[in-house]
Design an enzyme around this catalytic site. Sequence first.
Site, PDB file in Angstrom:
ATOM      1  N   CYS A 129      15.405  -8.488  29.418  1.00 35.88           N
ATOM      2  CA  CYS A 129      15.986  -9.114  28.224  1.00 35.88           C
ATOM      3  C   CYS A 129      17.461  -8.774  28.097  1.00 35.88           C
ATOM      4  CB  CYS A 129      15.255  -8.648  26.963  1.00 35.88           C
ATOM      5  SG  CYS A 129      13.506  -9.019  26.974  1.00 35.88           S
TER       6      CYS A 129
HETATM    7  C1  BEZ Z   1      12.055  -6.790  30.132  1.00 28.97           C
HETATM    8  O1  BEZ Z   1      12.773  -7.464  29.406  1.00 28.97           O
HETATM    9  O2  BEZ Z   1      12.515  -6.086  31.021  1.00 28.97           O
HETATM   10  C2  BEZ Z   1      10.570  -6.810  29.964  1.00 28.97           C
HETATM   11  C3  BEZ Z   1      10.034  -7.006  28.704  1.00 28.97           C
HETATM   12  C4  BEZ Z   1       8.665  -7.006  28.559  1.00 28.97           C
HETATM   13  C5  BEZ Z   1       7.846  -6.814  29.676  1.00 28.97           C
HETATM   14  C6  BEZ Z   1       8.417  -6.677  30.940  1.00 28.97           C
HETATM   15  C7  BEZ Z   1       9.781  -6.659  31.075  1.00 28.97           C
END
Ligand code: BEZ
Length: 211
Positions: A45
């Site tokens: 994210c």
């Molecule tokens: C991420 O944004 O890295 C992420 C968020 C939720 C689950 C897996 C990765």
Amino acid sequence: MSIRIGDIAPNFKAKTSIGDIDFYEFLGDSWGVIFSHPADYTPVCTTELGRTASLKAEFDKRDVKVIALSVDSVESHKSWINDINETQNTSVEFPIIADEDKKVADLYDMIHPNASETLTVRSLFIISPDKKIKLMLTYPASTGRNFTEVLRVIDSLQLTAKYSVATPADWKDGEDVVVMNSIKTEDIPAKFPKGHKVIKPYLRTTPQPNK
Ligand code: BEZ
């Protein structure tokens, strides 16, 4: 509630990292992108929001207002934005909705319970100035989206909105486009004076009209 292409994008009021907004007022007469991510302070994210911030000039050029969403709080969004700016060498200026009560996530069907009961998946909607849903993308939490592709789709949608054309597979800005079948072949020269090719009666191409 489920949403489909062609539906009117639901309006809502929400708390965001830049203050309270009414979605339709935020969009005005512009195109819009609303996209959800699973959670603040997560690696994928962080890169997605940084990439979107770095593409601000590209979204502005296309008159697109961008807004992100997760179910975290305004305070969380605000301090995470400092991390995004630091690590992705950018400045997040678009709002991030703090959808703690999941009101907007429910309206846009951004929670897929078999993926996560509580967190939003990576949904993305492109909305036209008449507030219609033009594109829906859904990615899993582990895969960051391709924002170059989002811009490519916006270019395609904006061409279709202005000219009677569609864009072929893997089309990129500047390449030939497809004349819609609603245009008779004999009417093509008047409408597309740059020329055209008839590959099949149902497959006619022309140089991109706005280039
Ligand atoms: C991420 O944004 O890295 C992420 C968020 C939720 C689950 C897996 C990765």
